[in-house]
Design an enzyme around this catalytic site. Structure first.
Site, PDB file in Angstrom:
ATOM      1  CB  CYS A  92      -9.570   5.536  30.379  1.00 11.22           C
ATOM      2  SG  CYS A  92      -8.696   7.076  30.601  1.00 11.22           S
ATOM      3  CD  GLU A 128      -1.143   4.737  32.649  1.00  7.92           C
ATOM      4  OE1 GLU A 128      -2.225   4.439  33.198  1.00  7.92           O
ATOM      5  OE2 GLU A 128      -0.088   4.855  33.282  1.00  7.92           O
TER       6      GLU A 128
HETATM    7  P1  NAD Z   1      -7.036  -0.449  21.737  1.00  4.93           P
HETATM    8  O1  NAD Z   1      -6.329  -1.240  22.767  1.00  4.93           O
HETATM    9  O2  NAD Z   1      -7.960  -1.166  20.857  1.00  4.93           O
HETATM   10  O3  NAD Z   1      -5.988   0.291  20.801  1.00  4.93           O
HETATM   11  C1  NAD Z   1      -4.989   1.111  21.293  1.00  4.93           C
HETATM   12  C2  NAD Z   1      -3.835   1.136  20.331  1.00  4.93           C
HETATM   13  O4  NAD Z   1      -3.228  -0.146  20.331  1.00  4.93           O
HETATM   14  C3  NAD Z   1      -4.246   1.415  18.905  1.00  4.93           C
HETATM   15  O5  NAD Z   1      -3.295   2.228  18.297  1.00  4.93           O
HETATM   16  C4  NAD Z   1      -4.216   0.042  18.284  1.00  4.93           C
HETATM   17  O6  NAD Z   1      -3.984   0.059  16.903  1.00  4.93           O
HETATM   18  C5  NAD Z   1      -3.054  -0.588  19.000  1.00  4.93           C
HETATM   19  N1  NAD Z   1      -3.035  -2.055  18.985  1.00  4.93           N
HETATM   20  C6  NAD Z   1      -4.069  -2.899  18.839  1.00  4.93           C
HETATM   21  N2  NAD Z   1      -3.631  -4.162  18.869  1.00  4.93           N
HETATM   22  C7  NAD Z   1      -2.292  -4.125  19.040  1.00  4.93           C
HETATM   23  C8  NAD Z   1      -1.293  -5.100  19.167  1.00  4.93           C
HETATM   24  N3  NAD Z   1      -1.552  -6.403  19.121  1.00  4.93           N
HETATM   25  N4  NAD Z   1      -0.031  -4.703  19.350  1.00  4.93           N
HETATM   26  C9  NAD Z   1       0.268  -3.406  19.419  1.00  4.93           C
HETATM   27  N5  NAD Z   1      -0.638  -2.428  19.285  1.00  4.93           N
HETATM   28  C10 NAD Z   1      -1.924  -2.786  19.118  1.00  4.93           C
HETATM   29  O7  NAD Z   1      -7.761   0.740  22.518  1.00  4.93           O
HETATM   30  P2  NAD Z   1      -8.677   1.873  21.921  1.00  4.93           P
HETATM   31  O8  NAD Z   1      -9.995   1.277  21.567  1.00  4.93           O
HETATM   32  O9  NAD Z   1      -7.960   2.670  20.902  1.00  4.93           O
HETATM   33  O10 NAD Z   1      -8.856   2.812  23.181  1.00  4.93           O
HETATM   34  C11 NAD Z   1      -9.805   2.591  24.158  1.00  4.93           C
HETATM   35  C12 NAD Z   1      -9.180   1.969  25.384  1.00  4.93           C
HETATM   36  O11 NAD Z   1      -8.130   2.794  25.857  1.00  4.93           O
HETATM   37  C13 NAD Z   1     -10.141   1.868  26.529  1.00  4.93           C
HETATM   38  O12 NAD Z   1      -9.972   0.612  27.152  1.00  4.93           O
HETATM   39  C14 NAD Z   1      -9.718   2.978  27.452  1.00  4.93           C
HETATM   40  O13 NAD Z   1     -10.076   2.783  28.805  1.00  4.93           O
HETATM   41  C15 NAD Z   1      -8.258   3.007  27.247  1.00  4.93           C
HETATM   42  N6  NAD Z   1      -7.679   4.289  27.608  1.00  4.93           N
HETATM   43  C16 NAD Z   1      -6.934   4.373  28.738  1.00  4.93           C
HETATM   44  C17 NAD Z   1      -6.398   5.577  29.128  1.00  4.93           C
HETATM   45  C18 NAD Z   1      -5.565   5.692  30.366  1.00  4.93           C
HETATM   46  O14 NAD Z   1      -4.898   6.694  30.540  1.00  4.93           O
HETATM   47  N7  NAD Z   1      -5.565   4.710  31.229  1.00  4.93           N
HETATM   48  C19 NAD Z   1      -6.628   6.713  28.356  1.00  4.93           C
HETATM   49  C20 NAD Z   1      -7.388   6.582  27.193  1.00  4.93           C
HETATM   50  C21 NAD Z   1      -7.900   5.371  26.829  1.00  4.93           C
END
Ligand code: NAD
Length: 969
Positions: free
Chosen positions: A763, A729
């Site tokens: 999001c 997501e």
């Molecule tokens: P992010 O992608 O930076 O991080 C999300 C998670 O992924 C964190 O735990 C992070 O440590 C991990 N991560 C980072 N790099 C990684 C890698 N290479 N491999 C595996 N894991 C890794 O996102 P964020 O800043 O925490 O959250 C904000 C984003 O999330 C926004 O883009 C938002 O739109 C999205 N979001 C989407 C939904 C949905 O339901 N579609 C809900 C909430 C947030």
């Protein structure tokens, strides 16, 4: 004679008044025809109410005709309403539109005493000559801006002064202007507290109280200077505690303590109406100066019921009209009994309620002048006159104001006049006899009408209640002293997090899991999974439910974590906890019936069965923005389906993540099944994605990381003999469309909330608004005013609309996009930041006129930055909304049924909302997830979500042996 017999006799007298034969509603013929039609056909009633509501805000004749067609094309009876047949557009429309507008206007005039104060005062003088007193109510738009609140204040000051001056020149009244206590003021103005302050909020009680006390005091100063009466109207139940608190506080101030020309409303449809009335009477005794209480049944009945049902709060109003009527009689008795501490005012159009009050007052020995009757302007004039002729003082509540804001008032009156249970409607029906109309109402017919066995969302805290606000404050104080927290097992590498809105407060040291420990956790999880997977569904479901109970128990700590670590405001923090609880309870329910509901056909001689088993080891990788709910959603789905879980929280909110893991462990999830793996995404996250023993990956986060995970997960690692299932997501660039017929009173607060609540870090947040046609100018004018006056400060204080973004990186990203906005477009509004804030604060910005290829139109900013565009029509607006890689949420504000239908078919996003904001999906009600590059089409909190964590196996058995097959095998 018994009191019942007297009530009956008086009731018959009221019903036999000489004017009874004329139209019950005293409406002109066209309006009467409309009402009759509304009572005959429910579909017509709905269409007529909705059309009446929207009609005055339609700016052109074409818009008027389009809406008329859209509302009435499938509805019989339209000819009575507008003239001849269903009208077309073009020439015919040009003729019909003005007639239609005029008809609605004349109907509005029946209930609205004048468009201007001067007009209203002329009407009041006329009423005065007829022996009827009045109270002015100023109509206006919902107050959402400072200018609107100031304009209301000015309007009230003027109304008090002018009615007071004018009424002094009127002839001697034909009604009694003194009761047994003292003189009764002629100049009488009804005020609504919510109109005095643009930030009136039940949650920010202290702030609202301070502002409202000050403003009410100012109005009282004006009233006292000219001996005018002020009546405080009571609105929705949610702000009743605030209203009472303000009323009592102001009236106890030395300056106002002895002023008698003041009153308040008490609503009998409230289950705790008696408690409120007694509180007011006690207060009057304590104060020592009489004030008035207007007893009404209540005007927000539908709203209160729907609102309570949606919030899963106890319904504050009686479900049945008869219970309200019975309560009204009980409260009438209490109110009359409290004279002379309070002055009783009986606001009703029901002959039985009126007769009951008359008889109770006689029994209590009150003079006729000691009780006042009140009615709404334009309604039940025969009762009004009958009471006047009997020698009682009758006051009409007279709305004054412009046509468009008057519509919601008019619709409420139409609703009331044509509702099934309305006394006025019943009275007009030939087959209803006097005995039925005057029957004593009896309590206790009510039954709870909650749907059986339906999933109910956890009830959010009602912060209008003092005990809930006190709990929130205590929770925050208790939590703060525990900071900073050490998160995870001590390792060499750690990440330090400060509070986003006060960086001097250190929140956590997060110890990063080493690569070695990560690998060990995967191995342990893999080994342990078989035992967990072999537990019965019921056992795992119960563990989830226990975890939900623990969340409720530990609300205070969870609340503190949300506010200090993630920067959630009170309401958002509580909502995140509720959503987490919902996920646990909802998935526990889903798993119990899932397999049974999904079985294939079996035939005679062939038995087919699908068995759903856990996939194995699940990597759960969570974002920081819903630090509990999203983590819990993905984790509980994986666990309840029998998987072991490697949980990697976001770096910024690892303390929330650790607490979640502790809750699950306490509830009964073994430690070797659920592993807490804090650390960096590119290290710990990458490892659990790549590992050969990971079977399913549940990720919520940004698009680059999500797509990277999909790519990595697609590579086969040495020793891996399965395809990794990915539930991914990602972000959004969500648009809200505002149609020319949108109700801006709703659209603007809805958009401001969608774009800026939690600093736009959802999001689902709105980052683009597309306004159609003639709505553009009025929309941006009001939006500008609201955004320029938002309030920004610490998350611990509920009066602030926003606080800070999560960290420095996020702050810099927002600032970068604000620069782009300034370069590529025009700045419409921004909120100035106060000096002295020490956190990652970003001023909300709104841009217009962006150049076509601006990055602000395409990129997810994830902060309080909004862009506004224009479109010619709904087709163009939808095409602009979809001209983007993301397709997560979207919304439309419109009152045109055809526009709404068009959006339902063509506005293809994961979650589309009509006439509400784009955020706030609830488990079980709005299964959530995006299309396009927003996600893989999975719907969290929906009926099919758990399937992503399960491996289905189908077993087919031929049950035929030597020509014999049991039928039900
Ligand atoms: P992010 O992608 O930076 O991080 C999300 C998670 O992924 C964190 O735990 C992070 O440590 C991990 N991560 C980072 N790099 C990684 C890698 N290479 N491999 C595996 N894991 C890794 O996102 P964020 O800043 O925490 O959250 C904000 C984003 O999330 C926004 O883009 C938002 O739109 C999205 N979001 C989407 C939904 C949905 O339901 N579609 C809900 C909430 C947030």
């Amino acid at each position: 004679m018994s009191i019942e017999a007297n009530i009956y006799k008086t009731g018959v007298e009221l019903l036999s008044h000489k004017e009874i034969k004329s139209s019950i509603l005293n409406l002109k013929s066209w309006s009467t025809a409309l009402m009759d039609k509304m009572m005959e056909h429910e579909s017509f009633r709905l269409a007529a109410l909705r059309f009446t509501d929207v009609a005055p805000s339609l700016r052109t004749d074409d818009e008027f005709m389009q809406h008329l067609n859209a509302y009435f094309k499938d509805v019989s009876g339209v000819s009575n309403f507008i003239g001849k047949g269903i009208p077309g557009q073009g020439l015919l429309g040009k003729v019909i539109a003005p007639v239609g507008r005029q008809n609605i206007k004349s109907m509005a005039k029946t209930f609205i005493a004048g468009e201007t104060l001067a007009d209203g005062i002329k009407t009041f003088e006329k009423l005065h000559k007829e022996g009827i007193a009045c109270s002015i109510d100023l109509l206006g738009e919902a107050v959402i801006t400072k200018a609107e609140a100031e304009s209301f204040m000015q309007g009230y000051h003027n109304a008090i002064r002018e009615i007071s001056a004018a009424s002094k020149t009127w002839d001697t009244a034909h009604y009694k202007e003194n009761d047994s206590i003292s003189h009764i003021s002629r100049a009488n103005v009804s005020i609504k507290l919510s109109a005095l302050y643009e930030f009136t909020s039940a949650t920010a009680h202290a702030d609202s109280k301070e502002a409202l006390c000050k403003r009410m005091g100012e109005l009282l100063d004006t009233a006292m200077a000219c001996e005018a009466f002020i009546n405080v109207d009571v609105e929705q139940y949610e702000i009743l505690p605030l209203t009472l608190d303000v009323f009592e506080t102001v009236l106890m101030q030395e300056k106002y303590k002895n002023y008698p020309h003041i009153g308040i409303v008490c609503q009998a449809y409230l289950r705790d109406g008696e408690k409120t009335l007694k509180r007011l009477i006690n207060f009057a005794q304590k104060r020592g100066t009489t004030f008035s209480i207007r007893l009404v049944k209540g005007a927000y009945w539908d709203y209160e019921q729907a609102h309570a049902e949606q919030k899963n709060w106890p319904c504050p109003v009686f479900n049945l009209k008869e219970d309200t009527d019975a309560n009204y009689e009980r409260l009438t008795q209490i109110l009359i009994g409290a004279f002379p501490h309070v002055r009783p005012c009986i606001g009703s159009h029901n002959a039985r309620s009126l007769a009951n009050a008359i008889e109770l007052a006689k029994e209590a020995g009150l003079e006729k002048a000691d009780i006042e009757f009140q009615a709404l302007f334009g309604m039940a004039n025969h009762f009004r006159n009958a009471l006047r002729d009997k020698g009682y003082r009758v006051r009409q509540y007279c709305p004054v104001g412009e046509f468009i804001p008057g519509m919601s008032y008019l619709v409420r009156r139409l609703l009331e006049n044509t509702a099934n249970q309305s006394f006025l409607r019943m009275q007009g029906q030939a087959d209803i006899d006097v005995d039925t109309l005057l029957k004593a109402p009896i309590f206790g017919h009510e039954t709870e009408h909650k749907p059986v066995n339906a999933f109910a969302n956890a009830a959010e805290k009602d912060f209008s209640l003092a005990q809930n606000r006190a709990r929130a404050e205590q929770a925050l104080t208790a939590f703060k002293v525990r900071l900073p927290l050490n998160v995870g097992k001590k390792t060499k590498e750690s990440i330090s997090n400060a509070c986003p809105w006060h960086t001097d407060i250190k929140v956590s040291h997060v110890y990063c899991t080493s690569l070695n420990d990560t690998k060990k956790a995967i191995q342990t999880a893999k080994t342990a999974q078989a035992t967990w997977g072999a537990l019965s569904i019921e056992e795992r479901a119960q563990i989830l439910e226990k975890a939900a109970d623990i969340c409720e128990r530990d609300w205070d700590e969870l609340f503190g974590l949300q506010v200090y670590e993630a920067g959630k405001d009170w309401v958002s923090a509580d909502a995140d906890i509720c959503e987490a609880i919902d996920f646990m309870r909802y998935y526990a329910r889903q798993i119990r019936t899932l397999e049974g509901n999904l079985q294939p056909h079996s035939l005679w001689g062939e038995s087919n069965k699908t068995i759903y088993e856990a996939k194995g080891v699940a990597a759960v990788i969570a974002p920081w923005n819903f630090p509990l709910a999203i983590s819990v959603g993905m984790t509980s789905a994986a666990l309840v389906t029998g998987n072991a879980v490697l949980y990697k929280p976001a770096e910024q909110t690892s303390a929330n993540g650790e607490k979640m893991v502790k809750i699950f462990h306490e509830a009964g999830v073994p430690e070797d099944i659920l592993h807490f793996l804090p650390g960096k995404g590119a290290v710990v996250g990458a490892e659990i994605v790549q590992h050969k023993d990971t079977n399913v990956i549940a990720f919520t986060g940004s698009r680059p990381v999500g797509l990277g995970i999909l790519e990595e997960a697609g590579k086969l690692t040495k020793g891996q003999a399965h395809v990794k299932k990915c539930v991914i997501e990602m972000g959004g660039k969500n648009a809200i469309i505002v149609d020319s017929s949108a109700d801006l009173d709703e659209a603007i607060p809805g958009i401001v909330h969608s774009a800026f609540a939690f600093q736009g870090q959802k999001c689902s947040a709105c980052s683009r608004v597309i306004v159609i046609g003639s709505a553009y100018e009025p929309f941006i004018d009001r939006l500008k005013e609201v955004v320029s006056n938002l309030r920004i400060g610490a998350a611990t204080h509920p009066e602030f609309d926003l606080n800070a973004v999560i960290d420095k990186t996020a702050q810099e990203k927002c600032e970068h996009y604000i620069k782009i906005g300034k370069k590529d477009g025009k700045l419409l509004a921004h909120t100035p930041l106060n000096k002295g804030l020490s956190g990652h604060f970003v001023s909300p910005h709104v841009f217009t006129d962006l150049k076509a290829d601006s990055k602000l139109t395409t990129d997810e900013v994830f902060g309080p930055v909004l862009a506004v565009y224009t479109a010619k029509n709904i087709e163009e607006a939808v095409s602009m909304a979809l001209d983007n890689d993301y397709a997560l949420t979207g919304a439309l504000y419109s009152r045109n049924p055809e526009t709404i239908d068009y959006a339902k078919t063509h506005f293809k996003v994961g979650n589309l909302y009509i006439n509400r904001g784009s955020t706030g999906a609830l488990v079980g009600r709005q299964p959530f997830g995006g299309a396009g590059l927003s996600g893989t089409g999975t719907k969290a909190g929906g009926p099919d979500y758990l399937l992503h964590f399960l491996e289905p196996r189908v077993i087919t058995e031929n049950t035929m042996r030597r020509g014999y097959a049991p039928k039900d095998a």
